[in-house]
Scaffold this active site. Sequence first.
Site, PDB file in Angstrom:
ATOM      1  CD1 TRP A   1      -2.644   1.688   0.350  1.00 12.57           C
ATOM      2  CD2 TRP A   1      -1.905   2.149   2.411  1.00 12.57           C
ATOM      3  NE1 TRP A   1      -3.287   2.834   0.786  1.00 12.57           N
ATOM      4  CE2 TRP A   1      -2.846   3.141   2.040  1.00 12.57           C
ATOM      5  CE3 TRP A   1      -1.303   2.225   3.671  1.00 12.57           C
ATOM      6  CZ2 TRP A   1      -3.195   4.196   2.888  1.00 12.57           C
ATOM      7  CZ3 TRP A   1      -1.650   3.273   4.512  1.00 12.57           C
ATOM      8  CH2 TRP A   1      -2.592   4.245   4.122  1.00 12.57           C
TER       9      TRP A   1
ATOM     10  CD  GLU B   1      15.006   1.384  12.064  1.00 11.75           C
ATOM     11  OE1 GLU B   1      15.395   2.123  11.137  1.00 11.75           O
ATOM     12  OE2 GLU B   1      14.318   1.802  13.020  1.00 11.75           O
TER      13      GLU B   1
ATOM     14  N   PRO C   1       1.405  -1.205  11.324  1.00 12.74           N
ATOM     15  CG  PRO C   1       3.256  -2.603  11.085  1.00 12.74           C
ATOM     16  CD  PRO C   1       2.044  -2.125  10.355  1.00 12.74           C
ATOM     17  CG  LEU C   2       6.204   0.922  12.107  1.00 10.65           C
ATOM     18  CD1 LEU C   2       7.411   1.080  11.169  1.00 10.65           C
ATOM     19  CD2 LEU C   2       6.680   0.945  13.565  1.00 10.65           C
TER      20      LEU C   2
ATOM     21  CE1 TYR D   1      -4.221  -1.321  -0.419  1.00 18.22           C
ATOM     22  CE2 TYR D   1      -2.511  -2.993  -0.450  1.00 18.22           C
ATOM     23  CZ  TYR D   1      -3.535  -2.328   0.211  1.00 18.22           C
ATOM     24  OH  TYR D   1      -3.842  -2.675   1.499  1.00 18.22           O
TER      25      TYR D   1
ATOM     26  CD  GLN E   1       6.600   6.119  -0.582  1.00 15.11           C
ATOM     27  OE1 GLN E   1       5.918   5.163  -0.205  1.00 15.11           O
ATOM     28  NE2 GLN E   1       7.177   6.951   0.262  1.00 15.11           N
TER      29      GLN E   1
END
Length: 330
Positions: A21, A296, A209-210, A54, A27
């Site tokens: 998404w 990360e 989740p972020l 999407y 990007q």
Amino acid sequence: MEYRKLGKSGLRLSAFSFGSWVTFSNQLDLEKAKECMHFAYDQGVNFFDNAEVYAEGKSEELMGTVIRDAGWGRDTFCVSSKVFWGGEKPTQMGLSKKHVTDACHAALKRLQVDYLDLYFCHRPDQLTPIEETVRAMHALIQQGKVLYWGTSEWSAQQLTEAYAVAKENHLTPPTMEQPEYNLFNRERFEKDYLPLFQNYGMGTTIWSPLASGVLTGKYSNGFPADSRLNMPGYEWLKSRYTNEEGKQRIAKTVKLTQLAQSLDMTSAQLALAWCLKNPNVSTVILGASKVQQLSENMRALEKVTALTPDVMNQIEVIVANRPEAIPDFM
Ligand code: NDP
């Protein structure tokens, strides 16, 4: 990588999966999407998430091209699509048997696969009887075009109806829900869905989740130019963080970052490890605009043990949004 059962089904998904998404085709071009998907796959990710809406289908085309070129065995990964927003015409949207079927066929073509491992109803459809949608999903499963079907952002009541309809009519019930779940959005997952986990063994593939990157702490000093909240077309998302509630959330990320640093992890890792701590989470779908972010974030798996009961309490104090417990009158 850790693998978790998708609810009570026999399917074991990687604890971290990868979704497209915003990123794919906006990007990430083909080369960058390939880099991210290969990195994820090499780290043990076995589920790639997508949807017909999407980038208006282009995201599935990109993912399909990467999958085809990679030559990965079809039995080594899972791929999903979601149906709801397929176009402007009445037959191109919602969860009628017509659109659920057409959207599945179109996704199979774009993704260049013979079947979808997971197929989601992207939102509830107020105009279509739930029984019609359950029957449409059941038929696709019988035809071998879909293995597991599920929902996204359905209420506990709508899901309960879907389970009841499936049971009464000997149809395939939903296997999983795809809800937003993160340190800012917890109520439905931690409270409303509890009976569904207990009674039906419902699995979950959680999204954002972020909170679209906010929980990385990178918005604490304004909105970086190359970040999601500054992308054209996503002003609606940015506006959620320019009002009072949004500003308070960003202030909380400053404290979460301090806590994370004291534990030798990044803020993103803390937020992701917190999601992984919940045993009702089957897989956490990561999003990334750069492979370094994936790298990360996936190391959050090593950080879960650092979230001791004491640390979890410190997090509760900072976010101050724990859902009220369901009262027990016994
Ligand atoms: P996140 O909340 O994790 O946000 C991901 C974004 O945050 C990245 O694209 C990147 O954006 C930023 N980010 C991630 N990691 C870092 C890092 N370490 N440092 C700095 N910035 C970082 O997840 P998404 O919102 O992308 O959701 C994940 C997936 O869930 C989606 O791809 C999709 O498959 C699914 N989804 C499903 C929905 C549904 O309705 N069923 C709705 C939304 C998502 P940037 O660099 O551009 O700032």
